[in-house]
Structures are given as structure tokens and as C-alpha cells.
Design a protein around this motif. Structure first.
Motif, PDB file in Angstrom:
ATOM      1  N   PRO A 124       0.834  -1.203   0.000  1.00 34.97           N
ATOM      2  CA  PRO A 124       0.000   0.000   0.000  1.00 34.97           C
ATOM      3  C   PRO A 124       0.870   1.254   0.000  1.00 34.97           C
ATOM      4  CG  PRO A 124      -0.070  -1.066   2.142  1.00 34.97           C
ATOM      5  CD  PRO A 124       0.685  -1.980   1.238  1.00 34.97           C
ATOM      6  N   TYR A 125       0.317   2.347  -0.495  1.00 35.12           N
ATOM      7  CA  TYR A 125       1.104   3.562  -0.751  1.00 35.12           C
ATOM      8  C   TYR A 125       0.290   4.797  -0.398  1.00 35.12           C
ATOM      9  CZ  TYR A 125       3.041   7.348  -3.603  1.00 35.12           C
ATOM     10  OH  TYR A 125       3.532   8.554  -4.033  1.00 35.12           O
ATOM     11  N   VAL A 126       0.968   5.812   0.151  1.00 35.58           N
ATOM     12  CA  VAL A 126       0.337   7.095   0.458  1.00 35.58           C
ATOM     13  C   VAL A 126       1.209   8.218  -0.082  1.00 35.58           C
ATOM     14  CG1 VAL A 126      -0.531   8.638   2.247  1.00 35.58           C
ATOM     15  CG2 VAL A 126      -0.702   6.173   2.559  1.00 35.58           C
ATOM     16  N   PHE A 127       0.611   9.110  -0.867  1.00 35.85           N
ATOM     17  CA  PHE A 127       1.301  10.298  -1.345  1.00 35.85           C
ATOM     18  C   PHE A 127       1.040  11.440  -0.362  1.00 35.85           C
ATOM     19  CE2 PHE A 127       1.635  14.222  -3.806  1.00 35.85           C
ATOM     20  CZ  PHE A 127       2.841  14.037  -4.469  1.00 35.85           C
ATOM     21  N   ALA A 128       2.087  12.204  -0.027  1.00 39.08           N
ATOM     22  CA  ALA A 128       1.981  13.264   0.983  1.00 39.08           C
ATOM     23  C   ALA A 128       1.309  14.509   0.405  1.00 39.08           C
ATOM     24  CB  ALA A 128       3.361  13.607   1.526  1.00 39.08           C
ATOM     25  N   HIS A 129       0.030  14.381   0.103  1.00 32.95           N
ATOM     26  CA  HIS A 129      -0.729  15.486  -0.491  1.00 32.95           C
ATOM     27  C   HIS A 129      -0.758  16.699   0.437  1.00 32.95           C
ATOM     28  CE1 HIS A 129      -3.872  17.308  -3.019  1.00 32.95           C
ATOM     29  NE2 HIS A 129      -4.480  17.632  -1.891  1.00 32.95           N
ATOM     30  N   HIS A 130      -0.796  16.459   1.752  1.00 33.08           N
ATOM     31  CA  HIS A 130      -0.855  17.568   2.698  1.00 33.08           C
ATOM     32  C   HIS A 130       0.387  18.447   2.627  1.00 33.08           C
ATOM     33  CE1 HIS A 130       1.785  14.889   4.929  1.00 33.08           C
ATOM     34  NE2 HIS A 130       2.088  15.897   5.713  1.00 33.08           N
ATOM     35  N   PHE A 131       1.519  17.853   2.205  1.00 27.74           N
ATOM     36  CA  PHE A 131       2.782  18.584   2.145  1.00 27.74           C
ATOM     37  C   PHE A 131       3.077  19.071   0.731  1.00 27.74           C
ATOM     38  CE2 PHE A 131       7.413  18.691   1.503  1.00 27.74           C
ATOM     39  CZ  PHE A 131       7.764  19.615   2.484  1.00 27.74           C
TER      40      PHE A 131
ATOM     41  N   ALA B  74       4.793  39.252  -2.004  1.00 22.76           N
ATOM     42  CA  ALA B  74       5.168  37.952  -2.564  1.00 22.76           C
ATOM     43  C   ALA B  74       4.866  36.830  -1.581  1.00 22.76           C
ATOM     44  CB  ALA B  74       6.651  37.944  -2.938  1.00 22.76           C
ATOM     45  N   HIS B  75       5.135  37.074  -0.297  1.00 25.50           N
ATOM     46  CA  HIS B  75       4.852  36.060   0.712  1.00 25.50           C
ATOM     47  C   HIS B  75       3.355  35.902   0.933  1.00 25.50           C
ATOM     48  CE1 HIS B  75       9.059  35.858   2.811  1.00 25.50           C
ATOM     49  NE2 HIS B  75       9.089  35.594   1.516  1.00 25.50           N
ATOM     50  N   ALA B  76       2.626  37.009   0.859  1.00 23.19           N
ATOM     51  CA  ALA B  76       1.170  36.935   1.009  1.00 23.19           C
ATOM     52  C   ALA B  76       0.560  36.105  -0.110  1.00 23.19           C
ATOM     53  CB  ALA B  76       0.571  38.337   1.024  1.00 23.19           C
ATOM     54  N   ASP B  77       1.090  36.240  -1.330  1.00 23.19           N
ATOM     55  CA  ASP B  77       0.593  35.450  -2.460  1.00 23.19           C
ATOM     56  C   ASP B  77       0.902  33.966  -2.268  1.00 23.19           C
ATOM     57  OD1 ASP B  77      -0.324  37.741  -3.633  1.00 23.19           O
ATOM     58  OD2 ASP B  77       1.362  37.963  -5.013  1.00 23.19           O
ATOM     59  N   LEU B  78       2.105  33.668  -1.781  1.00 24.63           N
ATOM     60  CA  LEU B  78       2.477  32.275  -1.531  1.00 24.63           C
ATOM     61  C   LEU B  78       1.587  31.671  -0.453  1.00 24.63           C
ATOM     62  CD1 LEU B  78       4.329  29.881  -2.049  1.00 24.63           C
ATOM     63  CD2 LEU B  78       6.004  30.893  -0.492  1.00 24.63           C
ATOM     64  N   LEU B  79       1.319  32.454   0.584  1.00 29.10           N
ATOM     65  CA  LEU B  79       0.437  32.001   1.665  1.00 29.10           C
ATOM     66  C   LEU B  79      -0.952  31.671   1.116  1.00 29.10           C
ATOM     67  CD1 LEU B  79       0.831  31.944   4.913  1.00 29.10           C
ATOM     68  CD2 LEU B  79      -0.714  33.901   4.856  1.00 29.10           C
ATOM     69  N   ALA B  80      -1.462  32.551   0.258  1.00 32.23           N
ATOM     70  CA  ALA B  80      -2.790  32.329  -0.320  1.00 32.23           C
ATOM     71  C   ALA B  80      -2.797  31.085  -1.196  1.00 32.23           C
ATOM     72  CB  ALA B  80      -3.215  33.551  -1.130  1.00 32.23           C
ATOM     73  N   GLY B  81      -1.712  30.849  -1.922  1.00 36.98           N
ATOM     74  CA  GLY B  81      -1.627  29.663  -2.760  1.00 36.98           C
ATOM     75  C   GLY B  81      -1.648  28.384  -1.939  1.00 36.98           C
ATOM     76  N   MET B  82      -0.934  28.378  -0.823  1.00 33.70           N
ATOM     77  CA  MET B  82      -0.953  27.203   0.050  1.00 33.70           C
ATOM     78  C   MET B  82      -2.345  26.992   0.635  1.00 33.70           C
ATOM     79  SD  MET B  82       2.691  27.128   2.110  1.00 33.70           S
ATOM     80  CE  MET B  82       2.451  28.731   2.883  1.00 33.70           C
ATOM     81  N   ARG B  83      -2.976  28.077   1.048  1.00 33.36           N
ATOM     82  CA  ARG B  83      -4.297  27.977   1.663  1.00 33.36           C
ATOM     83  C   ARG B  83      -5.312  27.345   0.720  1.00 33.36           C
ATOM     84  NH1 ARG B  83      -8.604  27.029   2.020  1.00 33.36           N
ATOM     85  NH2 ARG B  83     -10.375  28.152   2.916  1.00 33.36           N
ATOM     86  N   ARG B  84      -5.191  27.611  -0.585  1.00 35.27           N
ATOM     87  CA  ARG B  84      -6.154  27.061  -1.540  1.00 35.27           C
ATOM     88  C   ARG B  84      -6.086  25.544  -1.618  1.00 35.27           C
ATOM     89  NH1 ARG B  84      -4.903  31.916  -4.381  1.00 35.27           N
ATOM     90  NH2 ARG B  84      -3.208  30.903  -5.536  1.00 35.27           N
ATOM     91  N   ARG B  85      -4.966  24.953  -1.221  1.00 35.48           N
ATOM     92  CA  ARG B  85      -4.837  23.490  -1.263  1.00 35.48           C
ATOM     93  C   ARG B  85      -5.290  22.837   0.053  1.00 35.48           C
ATOM     94  NH1 ARG B  85      -0.025  25.093  -4.030  1.00 35.48           N
ATOM     95  NH2 ARG B  85       1.283  24.773  -2.190  1.00 35.48           N
ATOM     96  N   TRP B  86      -5.641  23.648   1.039  1.00 38.16           N
ATOM     97  CA  TRP B  86      -6.129  23.129   2.302  1.00 38.16           C
ATOM     98  C   TRP B  86      -7.656  23.099   2.289  1.00 38.16           C
ATOM     99  CZ3 TRP B  86      -2.826  25.427   6.900  1.00 38.16           C
ATOM    100  CH2 TRP B  86      -1.461  25.218   6.622  1.00 38.16           C
ATOM    101  N   VAL B  87      -8.242  22.357   3.211  1.00 39.83           N
ATOM    102  CA  VAL B  87      -9.699  22.312   3.341  1.00 39.83           C
ATOM    103  C   VAL B  87     -10.052  22.946   4.680  1.00 39.83           C
ATOM    104  CG1 VAL B  87     -11.759  20.881   3.267  1.00 39.83           C
ATOM    105  CG2 VAL B  87      -9.743  20.202   1.964  1.00 39.83           C
ATOM    106  N   VAL B  88     -10.588  24.148   4.613  1.00 38.42           N
ATOM    107  CA  VAL B  88     -10.814  24.976   5.800  1.00 38.42           C
ATOM    108  C   VAL B  88     -12.242  25.501   5.768  1.00 38.42           C
ATOM    109  CG1 VAL B  88     -10.110  27.081   7.039  1.00 38.42           C
ATOM    110  CG2 VAL B  88      -8.391  25.674   5.859  1.00 38.42           C
TER     111      VAL B  88
END
Length: 354
Positions: free
Chosen positions: A198-205, A290-304
């Protein structure tokens, strides 16, 4: 209300350390979180291996698993994962064989290839007293086979100095831990497929490349003829960063501390204990664009969000990636004034979803 079929839920815990906590406080909070997961019906509870990080107390998965399995009753407990190149395969096999003997049918051994730390600490792990060698990474496939064989009741044959003997991780194994390969690239996907594991991809990271890695795994899967029938098909699940609160705005606020921790990791910033929510609010207001944009990009991949919104989001991810289990990483922060030995908002995330 959502009408999408809900996946089985599990938990990933990095044992975060906040600015108001000692290591002991963080461990106490995670022990309570595991009990909540157990009572709420979550399927498994995994802890990671990270070293020399001020915000993470999960340095030794076997010790944490022993603590958490003893504190719970039915939930599977495991590693997400043990970074095998940091350790001698026999040591890992012995640790998890003993855990399985103490808690039969409840132990998972998730194995990864990355160091789980910075280069200096990786050197100390692999070259210090009793450490392993540079060959550990290149020999990863062989080490996986060794661990798997040594945990089996029949053990593995070893030849030293022209003499053969049998090597077992534990004298009288009745059951063995469930072995998983973990990864954030296609390397472990291919290896898991070749070995029928069995295998798990680290989607959270990683946040991307998930579909490609899972497709490689499923297409290349070779069944182990000696495995149980239910283990002769590809098995995988999804890991996702999740934050749940009764109100969407509160959920967004509670996600800020972990978002800033990930931002520091991605941008080479100073690593430190996880901020409290009020500390994170002040810092977010001063981020460069630039950091605010990166933060927003990461947030879009989370489920909040609210419970219904997060359940729907997890169900959609499960359908999109063809899995029937999702492992949630509760990234929920805490407010100033919270009892340091607790993490009530992380507990709320699990209760509201469970």
C-alpha cells in the motif's frame, strides 16, 4: 447538506509545539487528541518523524506510538512515517514487531525515504555514534525488503562469515504490522507498486502531483501472491491539511499559525514554535506581497471551513483521487489563554468532522 458519499477518516499528527507549550505539554495535547479520534470513530492515527524543528515534537514515532496505543482502545496507530534511511532496518523491525505484539492488529508501519530534517541533523543521524551510512538512501528498496522480512514470523536468512542463520525481529510473532510506503514524488509510488505494498502520497505537504503519483502506483501495481486477497489490490488514501470551526471566518483565522509555519519552511525563514492565533494575526498583516501570495496559494490546497463545507471538500477530493479514505492533518491553531497542555480547537476539528 452534502449528498456525496463520505470517505473513511483518519488522522495525521505532527505533535505541534506552540509558543506557550513545553514538549511535555505538546505530548499531553496529542495524547488527548488521539483519545478524541478513538472515541469519534476515526480509522487510524499516524505520527510523523521530524528532527531539530522547534514546532514539532514528533521525533521518534515508535515511542509516540507506544504512548498513543496505550492511551486508546481500538484505533490503528502508526507512523507517517519512519524515515528508514535514518535507522538500521533491524532496529525498525524490532520496534514495530514489539508494538504489534503489544497491540495486535492495531499497528501501521509507514516508511519514508526523506531525512525529515535539515542536512546537519541528517548527518548527525546517519554518521553519529551507531549511525548508518551514505548508502542508506541508495539501498532504500533493499532496506524495505529487509524490514518486511524480519518482521515476518519466519524471519530472514542471513549469512555472515560463511555461516547462515535466521534473523527475526521478535521470537514468536503471531501478527505483523501493516506496512505502507510514503512519498511526495513518484519514487515511492513505483517502489510500492513493484513490491505490491500500500502507498500514500503526501498530499498535505506537496499539494500537487498527487494524481500522477497515484496513477503510476495503480498502473504499475504487482500483487504479492502470498498476501491476503484483500491486499492483492492497490491500496492508498489521501492526506489533507484540515481546519474546522462552526464559523468560516473563525476557521480561516485558526489556520493562520500553521500557514505561517509552512511559509517559513518554504521561504527559508526562521523556524520557531507555532504561533498562537493572535500572534499570527499580527504577523500576517506585515507580510510582503510575494509572501502573502504564496500564503494564499498554500491555503487554496487546504480544506478549511464549517463542518458541512469541509466534509464536502474531503468527499470531492476522495472522488477526484479515487480513494475511500482520507487522513486529515488538523492544522487548527489555538488562542492566547488556552491551557498549554491541551489543544481544544484541534479536538473540535475532529469532533465536528467525526
Amino acid at each position: 447538506m452534502t449528498t456525496t458519499a463520505q470517505p473513511t477518516l483518519s488522522v495525521l499528527d505532527l505533535v505541534p509545539v506552540r509558543t506557550d507549550q513545553s514538549t511535555g505539554d505538546a505530548l499531553s495535547a496529542s495524547r488527548d487528541l488521539a483519545r478524541v479520534a478513538d472515541a469519534a470513530g476515526y480509522h487510524r492515527y499516524w505520527v510523523a518523524e521530524h528532527h531539530n524543528m522547534p514546532s514539532v515534537a514528533a521525533t521518534n514515532p515508535p515511542l509516540l506510538i507506544a504512548m498513543l496505543a496505550a492511551a486508546t482502545e481500538r484505533i490503528r496507530v502508526g507512523s507517517g512515517g519512519v524515515m528508514l534511511p535514518n535507522h538500521a532496518p533491524l532496529v525498525v523491525a524490532e520496534q514495530f514487531a514489539l508494538l504489534e505484539a503489544a497491540h495486535p492488529g492495531r499497528i501501521d508501519l509507514g516508511i519514508g525515504r526523506a531525512p525529515g530534517t535539515d542536512p546537519v541533523t541528517a548527518y548527525a543521524l546517519r554518521h553519529g555514534a551507531g549511525g548508518v551510512t551514505d548508502e542508506a538512501v541508495s539501498r532504500f528498496p533493499q532496506y524495505v525488503d529487509d524490514v518486511r522480512a524480519m518482521m515476518a514470523p519466519e524471519g530472514v536468512g542471513v549469512s555472515v562469515g560463511g555461516r547462515s542463520s535466521s534473523l527475526r525481529a521478535t521470537p514468536q510473532a503471531r501478527t505483523v504490522p501493516q506496512l505502507w510506503l510514503l512519498g511526495s514524488s513518484d519514487y515511492s509510488a513505483r517502489l510500492a507498486a513493484e513490491r505490491g505494498l500500500p502507498y500514500v502520497f503526501a498530499h498535505h505537504f506537496a499539494g500537487q502531483g498527487t494524481s500522477e503519483a497515484l496513477e503510476l502506483y495503480r498502473e504499475g501495481f504487482r500483487a504479492d501472491p502470498d498476501a491476503l486477497p484483500e491486499h492483492q489490490v492497490p491500496r492508498t488514501f489521501l492526506t489533507v491539511n484540515v481546519c474546522v470551526a462552526p464559523d468560516q471566518d473563525e476557521a480561516e483565522l485558526l489556520a493562520l499559525p500553521q500557514l505561517l509555519a509552512m511559509l517559513a519552511l518554504r521561504t527559508g525563514g526562521t523556524l520557531r514554535p507555532q504561533l498562537l492565533v493572535e500572534e499570527a494575526e499580527k504577523e500576517v498583516a506585515t507580510l510582503p506581497p510575494a509572501h502573502a501570495d504564496l500564503l494564499a496559494g498554500m491555503r487554496r490546497r487546504w480544506v478549511v471551513g464549517t463542518p458541512d463545507r469541509v466534509r464536502e471538500g474531503l468527499a470531492e477530493l476522495a472522488v477526484a483521487h479515487g480513494v475511500d479514505e482520507v487522513m486529515v492533518h488538523p492544522v487548527t491553531g489555538e488562542h492566547v489563554g488556552t491551557d498549554p497542555a491541551t489543544s481544544p480547537r484541534r479536538e473540535d476539528t475532529l469532533r465536528l468532522l467525526g
